[in-house]
Design a protein around this motif. Structure first.
Motif, PDB file in Angstrom:
ATOM      1  N   ARG A  10      -1.081  -1.037  -4.348  1.00 28.17           N
ATOM      2  CA  ARG A  10      -2.371  -0.402  -4.048  1.00 28.17           C
ATOM      3  C   ARG A  10      -2.150   1.045  -3.633  1.00 28.17           C
ATOM      4  NH1 ARG A  10      -7.115  -0.196  -3.335  1.00 28.17           N
ATOM      5  NH2 ARG A  10      -7.988  -1.134  -1.487  1.00 28.17           N
ATOM      6  N   VAL A  11      -2.954   1.959  -4.134  1.00 24.53           N
ATOM      7  CA  VAL A  11      -3.043   3.312  -3.582  1.00 24.53           C
ATOM      8  C   VAL A  11      -4.528   3.533  -3.311  1.00 24.53           C
ATOM      9  CG1 VAL A  11      -2.573   5.782  -3.904  1.00 24.53           C
ATOM     10  CG2 VAL A  11      -1.074   4.094  -4.966  1.00 24.53           C
ATOM     11  N   PRO A  12      -5.005   3.132  -2.120  1.00 22.86           N
ATOM     12  CA  PRO A  12      -6.449   3.175  -1.868  1.00 22.86           C
ATOM     13  C   PRO A  12      -6.981   4.595  -1.756  1.00 22.86           C
ATOM     14  CG  PRO A  12      -5.270   2.463   0.097  1.00 22.86           C
ATOM     15  CD  PRO A  12      -4.248   2.621  -0.974  1.00 22.86           C
ATOM     16  N   PRO A  40       6.047  -5.319 -12.590  1.00 21.54           N
ATOM     17  CA  PRO A  40       7.341  -5.974 -12.411  1.00 21.54           C
ATOM     18  C   PRO A  40       8.123  -5.310 -11.277  1.00 21.54           C
ATOM     19  CG  PRO A  40       7.091  -5.073 -14.646  1.00 21.54           C
ATOM     20  CD  PRO A  40       5.930  -4.599 -13.849  1.00 21.54           C
ATOM     21  N   GLY A  41       8.566  -6.085 -10.320  1.00 21.82           N
ATOM     22  CA  GLY A  41       9.307  -5.536  -9.173  1.00 21.82           C
ATOM     23  C   GLY A  41      10.749  -5.215  -9.538  1.00 21.82           C
ATOM     24  N   ASN A  42      11.361  -4.286  -8.808  1.00 23.64           N
ATOM     25  CA  ASN A  42      12.772  -3.966  -9.040  1.00 23.64           C
ATOM     26  C   ASN A  42      13.632  -4.454  -7.866  1.00 23.64           C
ATOM     27  OD1 ASN A  42      12.571  -2.081  -6.959  1.00 23.64           O
ATOM     28  ND2 ASN A  42      12.356  -0.329  -8.316  1.00 23.64           N
ATOM     29  N   ASN A  54       5.787   6.980  -4.897  1.00 21.83           N
ATOM     30  CA  ASN A  54       6.043   5.897  -3.947  1.00 21.83           C
ATOM     31  C   ASN A  54       6.172   4.551  -4.680  1.00 21.83           C
ATOM     32  OD1 ASN A  54       4.291   5.229  -0.812  1.00 21.83           O
ATOM     33  ND2 ASN A  54       6.414   5.693  -1.185  1.00 21.83           N
ATOM     34  N   ILE A  55       5.318   4.359  -5.686  1.00 25.41           N
ATOM     35  CA  ILE A  55       5.291   3.105  -6.441  1.00 25.41           C
ATOM     36  C   ILE A  55       6.616   2.888  -7.166  1.00 25.41           C
ATOM     37  CG2 ILE A  55       4.278   2.002  -8.498  1.00 25.41           C
ATOM     38  CD1 ILE A  55       1.575   3.123  -7.656  1.00 25.41           C
ATOM     39  N   SER A  56       7.160   3.963  -7.747  1.00 27.16           N
ATOM     40  CA  SER A  56       8.371   3.815  -8.565  1.00 27.16           C
ATOM     41  C   SER A  56       9.586   3.354  -7.746  1.00 27.16           C
ATOM     42  CB  SER A  56       8.684   5.115  -9.308  1.00 27.16           C
ATOM     43  OG  SER A  56       8.842   6.156  -8.369  1.00 27.16           O
ATOM     44  N   ASP A  57       9.483   3.441  -6.416  1.00 26.81           N
ATOM     45  CA  ASP A  57      10.577   2.924  -5.582  1.00 26.81           C
ATOM     46  C   ASP A  57      10.684   1.402  -5.683  1.00 26.81           C
ATOM     47  OD1 ASP A  57      10.934   5.486  -4.692  1.00 26.81           O
ATOM     48  OD2 ASP A  57       9.866   5.200  -2.793  1.00 26.81           O
ATOM     49  N   VAL A  70       0.861  -1.176   0.000  1.00 27.14           N
ATOM     50  CA  VAL A  70       0.000   0.000   0.000  1.00 27.14           C
ATOM     51  C   VAL A  70       0.902   1.232   0.000  1.00 27.14           C
ATOM     52  CG1 VAL A  70      -1.725   1.309   1.298  1.00 27.14           C
ATOM     53  CG2 VAL A  70      -1.910  -1.169   1.143  1.00 27.14           C
ATOM     54  N   CYS A  71       0.814   2.003  -1.077  1.00 26.71           N
ATOM     55  CA  CYS A  71       1.675   3.173  -1.251  1.00 26.71           C
ATOM     56  C   CYS A  71       0.857   4.453  -1.113  1.00 26.71           C
ATOM     57  CB  CYS A  71       2.330   3.137  -2.635  1.00 26.71           C
ATOM     58  SG  CYS A  71       3.363   1.678  -2.891  1.00 26.71           S
ATOM     59  N   HIS A  72       1.593   5.551  -0.926  1.00 26.33           N
ATOM     60  CA  HIS A  72       0.913   6.835  -0.742  1.00 26.33           C
ATOM     61  C   HIS A  72       0.527   7.467  -2.071  1.00 26.33           C
ATOM     62  CE1 HIS A  72       0.957  11.300  -0.045  1.00 26.33           C
ATOM     63  NE2 HIS A  72       0.005  10.898   0.762  1.00 26.33           N
TER      64      HIS A  72
END
Length: 206
Positions: free
Chosen positions: A122-124, A104-106, A75-78, A69-71
């Motif tokens: 997720r960014v709820p 795809p994860g980094n 945040n996701i691109s991390d 769960v990202c803000h």
């Protein structure tokens, strides 16, 4: 026994959010509201907490399909590999919202998830969940809390959730009644979007 904390979604109380963040930083497990069903979450950087969630779910940690769960999108691109323009536009259209996107994860994925090639993001659209993640400074790992009742599938009443989970977690947030429809899961890991589960999020974004 867990703490039971009332937080109002229209104006999350800073001090209450700080309490939740402290529990997460200390390795605690928190049940919190989202824009879909209530979720069970912990700090993504805390191995012991991750192991506790996996134990509760009865699965091996490395096999677990937890969401992050990202803000927001930055945040996701991390945690995900470089995404193309059309994927980015789709995420921008859909988030915050009732979706889980498989990407795809980094190499920044926590060591517990290093063997995974993809990650669910997720960014709820829920100010309590977003405030928690913003104050924490990193994502929380999250999984839905299922109900044993085959008809209900998801618990929606925070008081009943507390009753059932108070000995398993450290804090339950009462953010009002939850939904009983989970997020729509869309796999974007191979380019073209593939709908894995149709839930609350509308497919009109595709």
């Amino acid at each position: 026994m867990a703490q039971f904390l009332k937080i109002y979604e229209d104006k999350p109380n800073e001090a209450a959010i700080a309490k939740v963040v402290k529990v997460l930083r200390d390795g605690g497990l928190v049940i919190y509201p989202t824009d879909t069903v209530y979720g069970l979450g912990c700090d993504i950087t805390n191995t012991k907490a991750l192991e506790r969630i996996a134990r509760i779910k009865g699965i091996k940690l490395e096999k677990a399909n937890f969401s992050f769960v990202c803000h927001d999108l930055s945040n996701i691109s991390d945690y995900v590999k470089q995404i193309d323009t059309s994927t980015f536009k789709l995420l921008k259209r859909a988030l915050p919202g009732a979706y889980t996107f498989i990407l795809p994860g980094n190499n920044n994925l926590p060591k517990e998830f290093k063997k995974k090639t993809t990650v669910g993001i997720r960014v709820p659209d829920n100010s309590i969940a977003l405030e928690i993640v913003r104050q924490l400074g990193n994502p929380i790992v999250s999984t839905s809390i299922h109900d044993e009742d085959a008809v209900l599938e998801y618990s929606t009443d925070p008081e009943l959730i507390f009753e059932k989970w108070q000995d398993l977690v450290d804090l339950v947030i009462d953010g009002g009644y939850g939904d009983n429809l989970a997020s729509t899961i869309i796999d974007l890991s191979n380019g073209a979007p593939v709908v894995l589960r149709e839930g609350k999020g509308s497919l009109d974004i595709l």
